[in-house]
Motif scaffolding. Structure first.
Motif, short mmCIF file in Angstrom:
data_model
loop_
_atom_site.label_atom_id
_atom_site.label_comp_id
_atom_site.label_asym_id
_atom_site.label_seq_id
_atom_site.Cartn_x
_atom_site.Cartn_y
_atom_site.Cartn_z
N TYR A 1 -10.50 -32.15 6.32
CA TYR A 1 -10.63 -32.55 3.83
C TYR A 1 -11.54 -31.29 3.39
O TYR A 1 -11.78 -30.40 2.86
N LEU A 2 -12.82 -31.17 4.53
CA LEU A 2 -13.46 -30.22 3.93
C LEU A 2 -12.55 -28.71 4.49
O LEU A 2 -12.90 -27.45 3.29
N LEU B 1 -9.94 -28.01 4.53
CA LEU B 1 -9.08 -27.45 3.12
C LEU B 1 -9.22 -27.55 1.94
O LEU B 1 -9.18 -27.11 1.17
N ASN B 2 -10.33 -28.96 1.09
CA ASN B 2 -11.15 -28.05 0.29
C ASN B 2 -11.37 -26.76 -0.07
O ASN B 2 -11.26 -25.93 -0.97
N ASN B 3 -12.27 -26.66 1.06
CA ASN B 3 -12.59 -24.75 0.87
C ASN B 3 -12.27 -23.96 1.03
O ASN B 3 -11.96 -23.01 0.23
N LEU C 1 -8.60 -23.87 -0.28
CA LEU C 1 -7.83 -24.51 -1.34
C LEU C 1 -9.08 -24.14 -2.70
O LEU C 1 -8.81 -23.38 -3.52
N GLY C 2 -10.38 -24.10 -2.39
CA GLY C 2 -11.50 -24.55 -3.64
C GLY C 2 -11.61 -22.36 -4.09
O GLY C 2 -11.86 -21.80 -4.60
N GLU D 1 -12.71 -35.52 8.70
CA GLU D 1 -13.50 -35.00 7.40
C GLU D 1 -14.03 -33.92 7.29
O GLU D 1 -14.11 -33.34 6.49
N ASP E 1 -6.04 -33.33 -6.07
CA ASP E 1 -7.44 -33.50 -6.59
C ASP E 1 -7.88 -31.37 -7.02
O ASP E 1 -9.12 -31.47 -7.96
N PHE E 2 -7.30 -31.16 -7.02
CA PHE E 2 -7.67 -29.41 -7.90
C PHE E 2 -7.09 -29.04 -8.88
O PHE E 2 -6.82 -28.07 -9.60
N VAL F 1 -4.77 -33.17 -1.86
CA VAL F 1 -6.65 -32.12 -2.33
C VAL F 1 -5.29 -30.90 -3.46
O VAL F 1 -6.49 -31.19 -3.89
#
Length: 167
Positions: free
Chosen positions: A73-74, A76-78, A80-81, A70, A44-45, A41
């Motif tokens: 991932y949601l 972690l993306n949230n 880190l984003g 799933e 990806d950023f 992840v």
């Protein structure tokens, strides 16, 4: 009109997912090693990190948890984003994974967020373009997985800690 329809569609999808999580309707969990997933992840950023010239420091141990892939991932993306989006150019992000917790800390606004409302639905800063559901969703994913999610403002960093100790 197209932009508004797109935002409404995303909001509707997020609200439906939030409802499923809150009502514990997502049951498919598996034992996962977080270290390679968090590393992926972060990778990806890389473009967004470079665009804001953010320095990301990580210390990641192999850590297995039981969670829906799933939703992981949601989550972690949230988090880190958010650490990227709510940071300033040239800022820093620290990601630490131990056997008992995942900590994501970032520089950003020089004052703490309101602890009593940051995890509430539709709570967002005035300059945010998001829906105000991201941290609510993150907290619900953690609770549905048997973890806790906490926020603190320490040493000029906004810190989100996921505690796995309950597993």
């Amino acid at each position: 009109v197209y932009g508004m329809v797109s935002k409404m569609r995303k909001l509707n999808k997020t609200m439906l997912l939030l409802s499923k999580i809150e009502n514990r309707l997502i049951h498919e969990k598996e034992r996962l090693d977080l270290q390679p997933i968090v590393t992926g992840v972060i990778n990806d950023f890389q473009e967004l990190l470079a665009a804001k010239t953010l320095a990301l420091n990580s210390d990641l141990q192999h850590t297995e948890i039981l969670i829906n892939k799933e939703l992981l991932y949601l989550l972690l993306n949230n988090l880190l984003g958010n650490a990227i989006r709510h940071n300033y150019i040239g800022g820093q992000i620290f990601v630490t994974l131990s056997r008992t917790q995942l900590v994501i800390a970032n520089t950003g606004q020089p004052e703490p967020l309101k602890k009593d409302s940051i995890f509430q639905r539709f709570n967002k800063s005035p300059e945010s373009e998001g829906s105000g559901l991201g941290l609510t969703l993150a907290r619900e994913i953690c609770e549905a997985s048997g973890f806790s999610l906490k926020y603190a403002y320490e040493q000029n960093k906004h810190t989100f800690t996921i505690d796995f100790a309950t597993i």
